[in-house]
Every structure is written in C-alpha cells, then in structure tokens.
Design a protein around this motif. Structure first.
Motif, PDB file in Angstrom:
ATOM      1  N   LYS A 113       0.826  -1.204   0.000  1.00  0.00           N
ATOM      2  CA  LYS A 113       0.000   0.000   0.000  1.00  0.00           C
ATOM      3  C   LYS A 113       0.861   1.255   0.000  1.00  0.00           C
ATOM      4  O   LYS A 113       0.529   2.239  -0.664  1.00  0.00           O
ATOM      5  CB  LYS A 113      -0.953   0.014   1.192  1.00  0.00           C
ATOM      6  CG  LYS A 113      -2.112  -0.936   1.031  1.00  0.00           C
ATOM      7  CD  LYS A 113      -3.111  -0.773   2.137  1.00  0.00           C
ATOM      8  CE  LYS A 113      -4.281  -1.727   1.908  1.00  0.00           C
ATOM      9  NZ  LYS A 113      -5.329  -1.541   2.899  1.00  0.00           N
ATOM     10  N   HIS A 143      -2.925  -1.536  -4.542  1.00  0.00           N
ATOM     11  CA  HIS A 143      -4.183  -1.780  -3.854  1.00  0.00           C
ATOM     12  C   HIS A 143      -4.606  -3.222  -4.094  1.00  0.00           C
ATOM     13  O   HIS A 143      -4.304  -3.795  -5.136  1.00  0.00           O
ATOM     14  CB  HIS A 143      -5.268  -0.825  -4.365  1.00  0.00           C
ATOM     15  CG  HIS A 143      -4.960   0.607  -4.104  1.00  0.00           C
ATOM     16  ND1 HIS A 143      -5.283   1.232  -2.947  1.00  0.00           N
ATOM     17  CD2 HIS A 143      -4.322   1.541  -4.862  1.00  0.00           C
ATOM     18  CE1 HIS A 143      -4.881   2.490  -2.982  1.00  0.00           C
ATOM     19  NE2 HIS A 143      -4.290   2.694  -4.141  1.00  0.00           N
ATOM     20  N   ILE A 144      -5.344  -3.768  -3.139  1.00  0.00           N
ATOM     21  CA  ILE A 144      -5.867  -5.130  -3.274  1.00  0.00           C
ATOM     22  C   ILE A 144      -7.186  -5.057  -4.026  1.00  0.00           C
ATOM     23  O   ILE A 144      -8.003  -4.178  -3.804  1.00  0.00           O
ATOM     24  CB  ILE A 144      -6.077  -5.777  -1.895  1.00  0.00           C
ATOM     25  CG1 ILE A 144      -4.740  -5.896  -1.159  1.00  0.00           C
ATOM     26  CG2 ILE A 144      -6.745  -7.138  -2.034  1.00  0.00           C
ATOM     27  CD1 ILE A 144      -4.885  -6.370   0.279  1.00  0.00           C
ATOM     28  N   HIS A 145      -7.372  -6.002  -4.938  1.00  0.00           N
ATOM     29  CA  HIS A 145      -8.588  -6.042  -5.743  1.00  0.00           C
ATOM     30  C   HIS A 145      -9.083  -7.478  -5.809  1.00  0.00           C
ATOM     31  O   HIS A 145      -8.306  -8.406  -5.961  1.00  0.00           O
ATOM     32  CB  HIS A 145      -8.283  -5.536  -7.159  1.00  0.00           C
ATOM     33  CG  HIS A 145      -9.380  -5.798  -8.122  1.00  0.00           C
ATOM     34  ND1 HIS A 145     -10.564  -5.104  -8.100  1.00  0.00           N
ATOM     35  CD2 HIS A 145      -9.488  -6.685  -9.139  1.00  0.00           C
ATOM     36  CE1 HIS A 145     -11.342  -5.548  -9.066  1.00  0.00           C
ATOM     37  NE2 HIS A 145     -10.716  -6.505  -9.703  1.00  0.00           N
ATOM     38  N   LYS A 146     -10.394  -7.652  -5.696  1.00  0.00           N
ATOM     39  CA  LYS A 146     -11.005  -8.963  -5.897  1.00  0.00           C
ATOM     40  C   LYS A 146     -11.792  -8.915  -7.203  1.00  0.00           C
ATOM     41  O   LYS A 146     -12.573  -8.004  -7.429  1.00  0.00           O
ATOM     42  CB  LYS A 146     -11.959  -9.308  -4.753  1.00  0.00           C
ATOM     43  CG  LYS A 146     -11.301  -9.814  -3.514  1.00  0.00           C
ATOM     44  CD  LYS A 146     -12.360 -10.300  -2.529  1.00  0.00           C
ATOM     45  CE  LYS A 146     -11.697 -10.829  -1.289  1.00  0.00           C
ATOM     46  NZ  LYS A 146     -12.697 -11.336  -0.331  1.00  0.00           N
ATOM     47  N   ARG A 149      -7.979 -12.620  -5.530  1.00  0.00           N
ATOM     48  CA  ARG A 149      -7.386 -11.359  -5.113  1.00  0.00           C
ATOM     49  C   ARG A 149      -6.157 -11.068  -5.954  1.00  0.00           C
ATOM     50  O   ARG A 149      -5.445 -11.960  -6.389  1.00  0.00           O
ATOM     51  CB  ARG A 149      -6.994 -11.424  -3.644  1.00  0.00           C
ATOM     52  CG  ARG A 149      -8.198 -11.446  -2.751  1.00  0.00           C
ATOM     53  CD  ARG A 149      -7.895 -11.691  -1.324  1.00  0.00           C
ATOM     54  NE  ARG A 149      -6.789 -10.882  -0.832  1.00  0.00           N
ATOM     55  CZ  ARG A 149      -6.365 -10.893   0.419  1.00  0.00           C
ATOM     56  NH1 ARG A 149      -6.948 -11.666   1.290  1.00  0.00           N
ATOM     57  NH2 ARG A 149      -5.366 -10.150   0.798  1.00  0.00           N
ATOM     58  N   PHE A 154      -3.280  -7.541  -6.983  1.00  0.00           N
ATOM     59  CA  PHE A 154      -2.799  -6.210  -6.641  1.00  0.00           C
ATOM     60  C   PHE A 154      -2.704  -5.371  -7.905  1.00  0.00           C
ATOM     61  O   PHE A 154      -2.372  -5.872  -8.973  1.00  0.00           O
ATOM     62  CB  PHE A 154      -1.420  -6.293  -5.967  1.00  0.00           C
ATOM     63  CG  PHE A 154      -1.451  -7.014  -4.659  1.00  0.00           C
ATOM     64  CD1 PHE A 154      -1.762  -6.331  -3.499  1.00  0.00           C
ATOM     65  CD2 PHE A 154      -1.180  -8.368  -4.581  1.00  0.00           C
ATOM     66  CE1 PHE A 154      -1.800  -6.985  -2.283  1.00  0.00           C
ATOM     67  CE2 PHE A 154      -1.212  -9.028  -3.372  1.00  0.00           C
ATOM     68  CZ  PHE A 154      -1.522  -8.338  -2.216  1.00  0.00           C
TER      69      PHE A 154
END
Length: 81
Positions: free
Chosen positions: A3, A8-11, A17, A19
C-alpha cells in the motif's frame, strides 16, 4: 508495504485477489474516458448535422408546397375571369 508503494488489493468477480497500482488504473481510466468523450462528441456532431439537414429539407418542402398552392390559386383565379 504494498500500500505504501501505491498498490491496492482487488477482488475480481470470481473472488480472486490481486494487486494493482492505482496510478496505472487511473491512467487507463483517463484514456478510456477521453476516448469515450471523443466518440460522444462525434456522435453529437453527426446527429446535429443530420437534424440541420432534415430541418432544411423540411422547410424547402413546405416552401415548395406553399408555392404550388399559390400557383394553383392564381390559376383558379384566372379561370374565374
């Protein structure tokens, strides 16, 4: 740690998941938005030109009808005399 580096983490729709870097996403989104805006502006110009042409043709037709009606009225007036 990621971060702080701008990730950012994305699903996704399957729940996986991943990044992504927000700046990359933002740049891609801006390019997409600009392309879409250009397409919308071109469509609007096309529609405006078509409407202007249609309006002009309509007015020409109305003028033609009016001239024909005047000619017919004048012809009928001559026949009465």
């Amino acid at each position: 740690m990621l971060k702080k580096a701008g990730y950012h983490i994305h699903k996704n729709e399957l729940g996986h998941r991943g990044f992504f870097k927000f700046e990359d996403f933002k740049e891609k989104q801006m390019k997409f938005n600009q392309k879409l805006l250009k397409q919308i502006q071109q469509r609007d110009e096309y529609i405006s030109k078509k409407l202007e042409n249609r309006h002009r043709e309509f007015l020409d037709a109305v003028k033609g009808i009016q001239e024909t009606q005047k000619f017919i009225a004048a012809s009928e007036e001559k026949k009465k005399k």
